[in-house]
Write an enzyme that holds these catalytic residues in place. Structure first.
Site, PDB file in Angstrom:
ATOM      1  N   HIS A   1      -3.029   4.305   0.446  1.00  0.00           N
ATOM      2  CA  HIS A   1      -2.451   3.682   1.345  1.00  0.00           C
ATOM      3  C   HIS A   1      -3.418   3.888   2.579  1.00  0.00           C
ATOM      4  O   HIS A   1      -3.808   4.728   2.884  1.00  0.00           O
ATOM      5  CB  HIS A   1      -1.144   4.429   1.732  1.00  0.00           C
ATOM      6  CG  HIS A   1      -0.071   4.265   0.882  1.00  0.00           C
ATOM      7  ND1 HIS A   1       0.679   5.704   0.579  1.00  0.00           N
ATOM      8  CD2 HIS A   1       0.032   3.198  -0.060  1.00  0.00           C
ATOM      9  CE1 HIS A   1       1.816   4.994  -0.359  1.00  0.00           C
ATOM     10  NE2 HIS A   1       1.404   3.743  -0.711  1.00  0.00           N
TER      11      HIS A   1
ATOM     12  N   ASP B   1       0.761  -2.856  -3.418  1.00  0.00           N
ATOM     13  CA  ASP B   1      -0.211  -3.207  -2.477  1.00  0.00           C
ATOM     14  C   ASP B   1       0.632  -3.970  -1.555  1.00  0.00           C
ATOM     15  O   ASP B   1       0.230  -4.978  -0.993  1.00  0.00           O
ATOM     16  CB  ASP B   1      -1.414  -3.963  -2.885  1.00  0.00           C
ATOM     17  CG  ASP B   1      -2.227  -3.102  -4.001  1.00  0.00           C
ATOM     18  OD1 ASP B   1      -2.327  -1.961  -3.896  1.00  0.00           O
ATOM     19  OD2 ASP B   1      -2.505  -3.666  -4.827  1.00  0.00           O
TER      20      ASP B   1
HETATM   21  P1  IMP Z   1      -3.615   2.610 -13.920  1.00  0.00           P
HETATM   22  O1  IMP Z   1      -2.423   2.929 -13.085  1.00  0.00           O
HETATM   23  O2  IMP Z   1      -4.783   3.179 -13.350  1.00  0.00           O
HETATM   24  O3  IMP Z   1      -3.272   3.133 -15.331  1.00  0.00           O
HETATM   25  O4  IMP Z   1      -3.672   1.238 -14.036  1.00  0.00           O
HETATM   26  C1  IMP Z   1      -2.782   0.225 -14.632  1.00  0.00           C
HETATM   27  C2  IMP Z   1      -2.436  -0.962 -13.870  1.00  0.00           C
HETATM   28  O5  IMP Z   1      -1.805  -0.655 -12.624  1.00  0.00           O
HETATM   29  C3  IMP Z   1      -3.805  -1.832 -13.546  1.00  0.00           C
HETATM   30  O6  IMP Z   1      -3.475  -2.986 -13.819  1.00  0.00           O
HETATM   31  C4  IMP Z   1      -4.132  -1.220 -11.963  1.00  0.00           C
HETATM   32  O7  IMP Z   1      -4.773  -2.386 -11.214  1.00  0.00           O
HETATM   33  C5  IMP Z   1      -2.389  -1.366 -11.484  1.00  0.00           C
HETATM   34  N1  IMP Z   1      -2.266  -0.241 -10.629  1.00  0.00           N
HETATM   35  C6  IMP Z   1      -2.308   0.937 -10.522  1.00  0.00           C
HETATM   36  N2  IMP Z   1      -2.133   1.542  -9.265  1.00  0.00           N
HETATM   37  C7  IMP Z   1      -1.833   0.470  -8.596  1.00  0.00           C
HETATM   38  C8  IMP Z   1      -1.925   0.185  -7.065  1.00  0.00           C
HETATM   39  O8  IMP Z   1      -1.605   1.300  -6.236  1.00  0.00           O
HETATM   40  N3  IMP Z   1      -1.674  -0.990  -6.460  1.00  0.00           N
HETATM   41  C9  IMP Z   1      -1.934  -1.987  -7.200  1.00  0.00           C
HETATM   42  N4  IMP Z   1      -2.191  -1.853  -8.730  1.00  0.00           N
HETATM   43  C10 IMP Z   1      -2.210  -0.723  -9.380  1.00  0.00           C
END
Ligand code: IMP
Length: 440
Positions: free
Chosen positions: A41, A13
């Protein structure tokens, strides 16, 4: 023209989408190399908001071709919906503009079901995933039982394999996770949808990008999430399931690392985090609230409020090393306007001992005590600032000191969401090589 990779240098982010969109104005290709629709995005062009989760941000530039490499995981329904939404706002996504690698893996219903059931079962120990099946899809890739786009071209074989696989996944869902089974028909419906809607976009991305590179075309590799969410080098286990660092651009697209000439790390002037896991520089509540509201720090995909913290130079130094950063794009400095003091964490103390890197254990990371230096804030409005030397003095001092502390130049600055609120610092080399053509 040289190619560059744009990655998040913090916990995601950081505002990569806007920068990629800006930089692709002068690029022939933009390629995603990892992650899936856990990324989000929001781009603002001429006041119109476009939300992208899978399709590379370059799609808004009609002359730029977009690729999704083998390292990306794709939920067919989400990609289809995204194409339809872009179509409605006048952006055509055709197979002459979007190329999906034949080796990219699909996210199917059981991946989503397993992700959610595991999180629910974990209770307080949950990772805080986006619940979109990202982790389980990458697990299947490593276990060699995933479904690649290319597998859709042999449906009879795939159907037989999937029947056995869904049976196995259902045993795991019901017997281990105490959850509901998923119907084979719903999984097969996704496969049929992908066959109809995505197969026309199937390509050999590795070959296409190699050819583009040989012909000196400019490729922007677009990272998703951030360095500290890297599956191997991030704040394990509170990370995503792909490698998010710059090296993954090569492996995720099937190219040699020498095809990339510049690594740009995007970092906010403060830090945010969603999901669980240690966050040493978290701000006191009132300041965090102010920053969250001003910076619109709510997840693009999940809408979750992001925790807000002071700039963590220890973590950023780690990002400089893990990615071999050539330059930093510092975003959202405008959000800090009006704060009397701005803090930067320059050291961690663990049980009274100074650490020169982040600890490997999450339990230790949760205990580190950040050591701050304080900067005077600035009150001036940054809107309309287009030259480095027009920035408020205190802001310039903040930026140049950050660069010195982390050992990497700040080559780009971005405030606000609009394309034109982006400026380059006085790093001539970056400007000459990577700045988009005038008039964009
Ligand atoms: P996952 O990618 O859904 O398995 O989530 C694993 C970790 O990555 C969690 O803490 C999510 O909040 C974080 N996360 C996944 N994608 C993003 C993103 O695009 N921005 C910020 N955090 C992310």
């Amino acid at each position: 023209m040289p190619s560059l990779v744009v990655i998040g240098a913090q916990w995601g982010d950081e505002g990569k989408g806007k920068l990629v969109d800006y930089l692709t104005a002068g690029a022939d290709w933009v390629a995603r190399f990892q992650g899936g629709n856990n990324a989000g995005h929001t781009l603002v062009v001429n006041g119109v908001k476009t939300k992208l989760r899978l399709i590379p941000s370059g799609i808004l530039h009609p002359h730029t071709r977009c690729a999704m490499g083998a390292g990306v995981v794709i939920d067919p329904q989400v990609l289809r919906d995204e194409m339809a939404a872009l179509g409605k706002s006048g952006v055509t996504v055709s197979p002459t503009r979007l190329f999906i690698d034949r080796d990219a893996h699909l996210i199917l219903g059981y991946h989503v079901a397993i992700d959610r059931a595991r999180e629910q079962r974990a209770g307080k120990a949950k990772i805080g995933t986006t619940g979109l099946g990202i982790g389980p899809a990458y697990e299947d890739r490593a276990a060699r039982c995933g479904v690649r786009l290319a597998d859709l071209t042999a449906p009879t074989e795939l159907r037989e394999r999937l029947q056995a696989l869904v049976e196995e996944k259902n045993k795991y869902l019901t017997l281990v996770l105490n959850s509901e089974p998923i119907s084979f028909d719903s999984v097969w419906a996704s496969v049929e949808l992908a066959r109809a809607e995505l197969l026309p976009f199937m390509a050999n991305v590795s070959n296409l990008l190699e050819e583009a590179s040989v012909h000196q075309q400019k490729i922007v590799f677009e990272g998703a999430q951030g360095t500290l969410l890297d599956q191997a080098h991030g704040t394990v286990p509170f990370v995503t399931s792909s490698n998010t660092i710059a090296g993954a651009a090569a492996t995720g697209c099937g190219l040699g690392p020498k095809r990339i000439q510049y690594v740009l790390g995007v970092a906010k002037a403060y830090v945010t985090r969603v999901g669980s896991g240690p966050f040493p520089t978290e701000m006191e509540q009132a300041t965090a609230h102010e920053v969250r509201e001003r910076g619109a720090e709510y997840g693009t995909v999940t809408g979750r409020p992001r925790s807000c913290g002071w700039f963590d130079a220890v973590a950023l130094k780690r990002a400089v090393r893990l990615n071999g950063l050539d330059g930093i794009a510092l975003t959202k400095l405008d959000v800090l306007r009006g704060l009397p003091k701005i803090k930067v964490c320059v050291k961690y103390l663990l049980d009274g001992k100074e650490l020169n890197d982040a600890p490997a254990l999450a339990s230790e990371y949760a205990r580190v005590v950040p050591q701050y230096v304080e900067f005077d804030g600035f009150d001036e409005d940054l809107a309309g600032v287009t030259k480095w030397h027009h920035l408020p003095r205190n802001a310039r001092f903040y930026i140049s000191t950050l660069a010195e502390i982390v050992g990497c130049p700040v080559t780009m600055l971005s405030f606000g969401a609009e394309r034109d609120s982006t400026l380059f610092s006085s790093q001539g080399a970056f400007e000459q090589n990577f700045m988009p053509q005038q008039g964009v």
